[in-house]
Write a protein that holds these residues in place. Structure first.
Motif, PDB file in Angstrom:
ATOM      1  N   HIS A  91      -7.370  -1.424   4.819  1.00 32.98           N
ATOM      2  CA  HIS A  91      -8.245  -1.675   5.969  1.00 32.98           C
ATOM      3  C   HIS A  91      -9.415  -2.583   5.620  1.00 32.98           C
ATOM      4  O   HIS A  91      -9.668  -3.567   6.319  1.00 32.98           O
ATOM      5  N   ARG A  92     -10.128  -2.297   4.548  1.00 35.29           N
ATOM      6  CA  ARG A  92     -11.340  -3.028   4.222  1.00 35.29           C
ATOM      7  C   ARG A  92     -11.286  -3.614   2.815  1.00 35.29           C
ATOM      8  O   ARG A  92     -10.742  -2.983   1.905  1.00 35.29           O
ATOM      9  N   LYS A 113       0.834  -1.198   0.000  1.00 32.51           N
ATOM     10  CA  LYS A 113       0.000   0.000   0.000  1.00 32.51           C
ATOM     11  C   LYS A 113       0.875   1.257   0.000  1.00 32.51           C
ATOM     12  O   LYS A 113       1.283   1.755   1.059  1.00 32.51           O
ATOM     13  N   TYR A 124      -5.369   8.291  10.649  1.00 33.20           N
ATOM     14  CA  TYR A 124      -6.286   7.674   9.695  1.00 33.20           C
ATOM     15  C   TYR A 124      -7.655   8.322   9.868  1.00 33.20           C
ATOM     16  O   TYR A 124      -8.162   8.452  10.984  1.00 33.20           O
ATOM     17  N   SER A 176      -8.874  -9.960  -0.844  1.00 32.96           N
ATOM     18  CA  SER A 176     -10.158  -9.373  -0.442  1.00 32.96           C
ATOM     19  C   SER A 176     -10.960 -10.266   0.488  1.00 32.96           C
ATOM     20  O   SER A 176     -12.181 -10.274   0.463  1.00 32.96           O
ATOM     21  N   GLY A 217     -10.632   7.238   8.718  1.00 32.53           N
ATOM     22  CA  GLY A 217     -11.796   6.361   8.742  1.00 32.53           C
ATOM     23  C   GLY A 217     -12.077   5.790  10.121  1.00 32.53           C
ATOM     24  O   GLY A 217     -11.328   6.003  11.077  1.00 32.53           O
ATOM     25  N   THR A 261      -8.174  -4.537  -1.354  1.00 27.09           N
ATOM     26  CA  THR A 261      -8.599  -3.741  -0.206  1.00 27.09           C
ATOM     27  C   THR A 261      -8.520  -2.263  -0.576  1.00 27.09           C
ATOM     28  O   THR A 261      -8.048  -1.900  -1.667  1.00 27.09           O
ATOM     29  N   ASP A 262      -8.962  -1.402   0.343  1.00 27.35           N
ATOM     30  CA  ASP A 262      -8.918   0.035   0.080  1.00 27.35           C
ATOM     31  C   ASP A 262      -7.473   0.531   0.049  1.00 27.35           C
ATOM     32  O   ASP A 262      -6.530  -0.250   0.189  1.00 27.35           O
ATOM     33  N   GLU A 263      -7.280   1.820  -0.111  1.00 25.69           N
ATOM     34  CA  GLU A 263      -5.949   2.356  -0.386  1.00 25.69           C
ATOM     35  C   GLU A 263      -4.949   2.164   0.761  1.00 25.69           C
ATOM     36  O   GLU A 263      -3.739   2.207   0.527  1.00 25.69           O
ATOM     37  N   ALA A 292     -12.469  -4.092  -0.680  1.00 24.43           N
ATOM     38  CA  ALA A 292     -13.205  -3.108  -1.476  1.00 24.43           C
ATOM     39  C   ALA A 292     -13.658  -3.640  -2.817  1.00 24.43           C
ATOM     40  O   ALA A 292     -14.562  -3.082  -3.428  1.00 24.43           O
ATOM     41  N   ASP A 293     -13.056  -4.715  -3.288  1.00 29.88           N
ATOM     42  CA  ASP A 293     -13.394  -5.231  -4.621  1.00 29.88           C
ATOM     43  C   ASP A 293     -13.257  -6.745  -4.603  1.00 29.88           C
ATOM     44  O   ASP A 293     -12.279  -7.285  -4.071  1.00 29.88           O
TER      45      ASP A 293
END
Length: 492
Positions: free
Chosen positions: A430-431, A83, A94, A146, A96, A425-427, A433-434
């Protein structure tokens, strides 16, 4: 021989004597004919209570599975999911929401990975410098970035992965479902074998390989972490030879007397016929677990020549020998949860990587060179990942807290596409995303590759048809399969 009443029942005699069949073999035989089950299945509902090979629902791509389960939650952002944005904003807060497991050490400071990533193989998959041997095998791996459990706890997510429902105990694990559905290609070894760690059981203990509401025939058989890995395979020296022969003659007399006093007891007659299998298993188990005859280059491949990798490498090598001999499902566990890097991740993460990297990569390479990777599905991964923020202060004692919202695992062989990445995952990692993959999606995909449909596989217990996924949303992740779902399937 005296006709006086015998002081012990046949079962008491078998349990206490050491005439050579051994406690392990006896337990295997009793499980095989259902005497250790909670009760007989209702006629016509469940598959026969044995481990003979059974036809799958459709043509399988894999015939066996090896799971390298990494308890504790390997840090995906330090191993398989680079990342740049996380590194770029290292030390910043962060923005979020974060669900912390350990609030007293919670921090929202982003923690960039201290390790470098590089692209490897023809596929160009990024892998951390902590896993140099795995990096050499990326063209054979499908890295799923993911994974998502939606739970941050260890036990709740472990049970989700193994038993199909988050946090619930008392359910059969994936291995139990597989051997219930398919039986075993080997009748000389247990169908489901667990290779335990010298440091002890993993977190959640025996729940990791329980058969739950199924009979114990389908639970994992745990091998000891050191030699002898199975006790009582040989009679003690003072019972060998003529002494063992007399004991066997005495057992035969007990059997005949029991049959005479219980005419028509087919269970006993069936058990008697399995003693030949018991003798075969004694020989087969010892041979399968003995790696001393492996070529030196194979021992080096698995790291048996290095202190750091010798123990785990030996178990990975045994796993290959087991599937080579027809065992259906093999799991390797680590004591405790060594990937649970809450603090000092700069020290603790490299340590567990050094221990497992070479053996895991060697297993894939060895299966491939023997032509077994095509039919053996290999899984590597834990129950959760780690957060992108620091647990504690941003110093050498920094760690990462639990993260079940997005993390990585890899699969190889068994009809899985090699050299690919699925999902993201996100940028900051953390989560998911796809291309999100849940443990139920993972289970549906594994079963599919083994020729089973998760919607058809059922075991009747507690008054209803139970299933591994039990009606929750699940899909076969077709994007990672070498052949799309439905191709070349023959319904049974």
């Amino acid at each position: 021989m005296s006709t006086e009443p015998l002081p012990h029942s046949r079962r008491d005699f078998l349990a206490s004597s050491a005439f050579g069949v051994g406690a392990f073999a006896l337990a295997h035989l009793l499980r095989q004919d259902g005497l250790l089950a909670a009760g007989p299945p209702k006629p016509g509902e469940n598959l026969p209570l044995d481990l003979r090979p059974r036809p799958p629902h459709h043509a399988p791509k894999a015939t066996a599975m090896i799971s390298l389960f990494m308890h504790g939650g390997p840090s995906h952002v330090d191993l398989f999911d680079p990342k740049p944005e996380l590194s770029k904003h290292h030390g910043k807060d962060y923005g979020g929401d974060v669900a912390f497991s350990f609030v007293n050490r919670a921090s929202k400071k982003l923690l960039g990975s201290p390790w470098k990533f590089a692209k490897h193989g023809q596929c160009g998959t990024d892998v951390s410098e902590l896993l140099p041997e795995t990096a050499r095998m990326v063209d054979d791996l499908c890295v799923i970035r993911s994974m998502h459990t939606g739970h941050n706890g260890h036990e709740v997510s472990i049970r989700y992965f193994h038993g199909g429902i988050a946090g619930i105990t008392g359910r059969p694990t994936l291995g139990s479902w597989v051997v219930y559905a398919l039986g075993s290609e080997s009748q000389e070894l247990p169908a489901y074998m667990v290779l335990s760690d010298p440091a002890g059981h993993p977190v959640d203990g025996t729940h990791n390989w329980s058969s739950g509401f199924m009979p114990p025939t389908y639970q994992g058989t745990v091998l000891r972490p050191q030699e002898p890995r199975i006790l009582n395979l040989d009679p003690p020296p003072h019972l060998r030879g003529e002494a063992q022969a007399r004991n066997l003659q005495f057992l035969d007399a007990l059997n005949r007397r029991h049959v005479a006093s219980h005419p028509g007891e087919t269970d006993l007659e069936a058990r008697i016929r399995t003693y030949e299998l018991a003798a075969s298993m004694q020989t087969a188990a010892k041979e399968a677990l003995d790696v001393s005859g492996e070529p030196e280059y194979i021992k080096r491949l698995y790291g048996l020549d290095q202190d750091a990798t010798r123990e785990y490498g030996t178990r990975c090598l045994i796993a290959r020998r087991l599937v080579e001999r027809g065992v259906r499902f093999v799991q390797l566990f680590l004591g405790g949860q060594p990937w649970d890097n809450h603090s000092a991740i700069k020290t603790t993460l490299p340590e567990i990587c050094r221990r497992t990297d070479r053996p895991a990569a060697a297993l894939v390479a060895d299966l491939k060179q023997r032509g077994l990777l095509d039919t053996t599905l290999v899984h590597w991964g834990g129950e959760i990942g780690r957060l992108p923020v620091s647990e504690g202060t941003l110093d050498d004692n920094a760690g990462r807290d639990h993260n079940g919202q997005g993390f990585s695992i890899w699969l190889a062989g068994g009809g899985i596409k090699g050299g690919m990445i699925h999902g993201a995952t996100d940028e900051v990692g953390h989560r998911a995303a796809d291309g999100i993959v849940t443990p139920n999606d993972f289970q549906a995909t594994v079963l599919h590759q083994l020729g089973l449909e998760h919607t058809r596989l059922a075991y009747h217990a507690n008054g209803r048809a139970q299933q591994l996924i039990d009606g929750r949303p699940a899909r076969v992740v077709g994007e990672i399969l070498a052949s799309p779902p439905g191709a070349d399937q023959v319904s049974k």
